[in-house]
Design a protein around this motif. Structure first.
Motif, PDB file in Angstrom:
ATOM      1  N   ASN A  47      45.318  41.956  39.371  1.00 14.10           N
ATOM      2  CA  ASN A  47      44.087  42.724  39.582  1.00 14.10           C
ATOM      3  C   ASN A  47      43.128  41.865  40.413  1.00 14.10           C
ATOM      4  N   TYR A  49      40.125  42.011  40.979  1.00 15.09           N
ATOM      5  CA  TYR A  49      38.775  41.867  40.428  1.00 15.09           C
ATOM      6  C   TYR A  49      38.777  41.086  39.113  1.00 15.09           C
ATOM      7  N   GLY A  77      39.565  44.857  33.132  1.00 13.73           N
ATOM      8  CA  GLY A  77      39.984  46.107  33.762  1.00 13.73           C
ATOM      9  C   GLY A  77      41.434  46.431  33.497  1.00 13.73           C
ATOM     10  N   VAL A 163      43.825  49.812  41.138  1.00 12.11           N
ATOM     11  CA  VAL A 163      42.857  48.804  41.541  1.00 12.11           C
ATOM     12  C   VAL A 163      43.441  47.832  42.561  1.00 12.11           C
ATOM     13  N   ASN A 202      35.959  48.575  37.277  1.00 13.66           N
ATOM     14  CA  ASN A 202      36.007  48.367  38.729  1.00 13.66           C
ATOM     15  C   ASN A 202      35.846  49.656  39.526  1.00 13.66           C
ATOM     16  N   ARG A 204      34.726  52.759  41.775  1.00 17.52           N
ATOM     17  CA  ARG A 204      33.910  52.840  42.978  1.00 17.52           C
ATOM     18  C   ARG A 204      33.471  54.274  43.280  1.00 17.52           C
TER      19      ARG A 204
END
Length: 267
Positions: A47, A49, A77, A163, A202, A204
């Motif tokens: 991931n 992030y 996440g 993600v 995460n 958007r």
């Protein structure tokens, strides 16, 4: 082979691959013949992030080695779940036909005759292996494989939007895909459910699931609502890009839900 360790009755996320560098430019496979050289070396979660510190375990035996987070920070996440385990010895990649497999999920199930001979309709011997058919089977394979790798000639990032592959879908999602997301809210008047993409924290932008009939909407609304805002959900379908302002953000893609087989609750 990925493994799920159980500690204090809680599933511990382990992975078949990680990255050598923070920018995620070099993939390290747990079953690599030289994986022992990474013993004690901090690696990075799949991931982009997530800042979890990943380390290789059991590197002396590559066939059973795996990556696992150690210390803090913890995973952040949708880094993995029990469905990350994928045993490719059970499946024949040549039987995976994309996007036909996702189109089939939109149809009502039909009774099939039992195949005693172990052969496909074309007469091809399967030797006990089968093709990926359900969302969970495809999701297991896709999350256990780097986005730029291929499965039967199809790149993983073209099968699953998550993600890891967000940069490919930052303007919306178009065409047949599996999409990893989680619940935001439902709209009774529109027979629609709004989802976060990518998976929290995460996310958007939003996705919209539009249901063809009231009965299916009410059934799936209840299942999805019960997951709260942290439940990992995978949606299969034909996605259309849109651009619609919604709740201080934007809905950038929507999908028609025709069958309950298009929705899988992972956790």
């Amino acid at each position: 082979m990925a493994i799920i360790n159980v500690i204090d009755d809680k599933e511990e996320i382990v992975m078949d691959y990680a990255f050598e560098d923070e920018k995620r430019t070099k993939i390290i496979y747990a079953n690599a013949s030289d994986i022992v050289q990474y013993k004690g070396v901090r690696c990075y979660c799949k991931n982009p992030y997530c800042e979890a510190r990943m380390f290789i375990y059991n590197p002396e035996h590559p066939s059973s080695a795996f990556f696992k987070a150690s210390g803090k920070p913890s995973h952040n996440g949708s880094c993995g779940s029990i469905y990350n385990h994928f045993d490719n010895t059970e499946y024949d990649a040549n039987l995976f036909n994309f996007p036909d497999v996702l189109i089939d999920l939109e149809k009502e199930p039909i009774k099939k005759k039992t195949c005693i001979s172990g052969r496909t309709g074309s007469g091809e011997e399967t030797f006990g292996k089968k093709g990926l058919k359900t969302i969970k089977e495809i999701y297991k394979m896709a999350t256990n494989t780097p986005p730029n790798d291929e499965y039967n000639g199809i790149k993983i990032k073209d099968i699953l939007a998550d993600v890891r592959s967000y940069s490919e879908y930052e303007d919306g999602i178009m065409g047949y895909h599996l999409v990893e997301c989680n619940f935001f809210r439902y709209e009774n008047n529109e027979k629609a459910i709004i989802m976060n993409f990518p998976f929290l924290p995460n996310n958007r932008y939003y996705l919209r699931l539009v249901f063809e009939n009231e009965e299916l909407f009410r059934k799936e609304r209840s299942r999805i609502y019960d997951t709260g805002h942290k439940g990992l959900i995978v949606i299969s379908g034909l996605w259309q890009q849109i651009d619609e302002e919604y709740e201080k953000s934007t809905i950038k893609a929507e999908c028609k839900i025709k069958s309950e087989k298009q929705i899988a609750i992972i956790k």
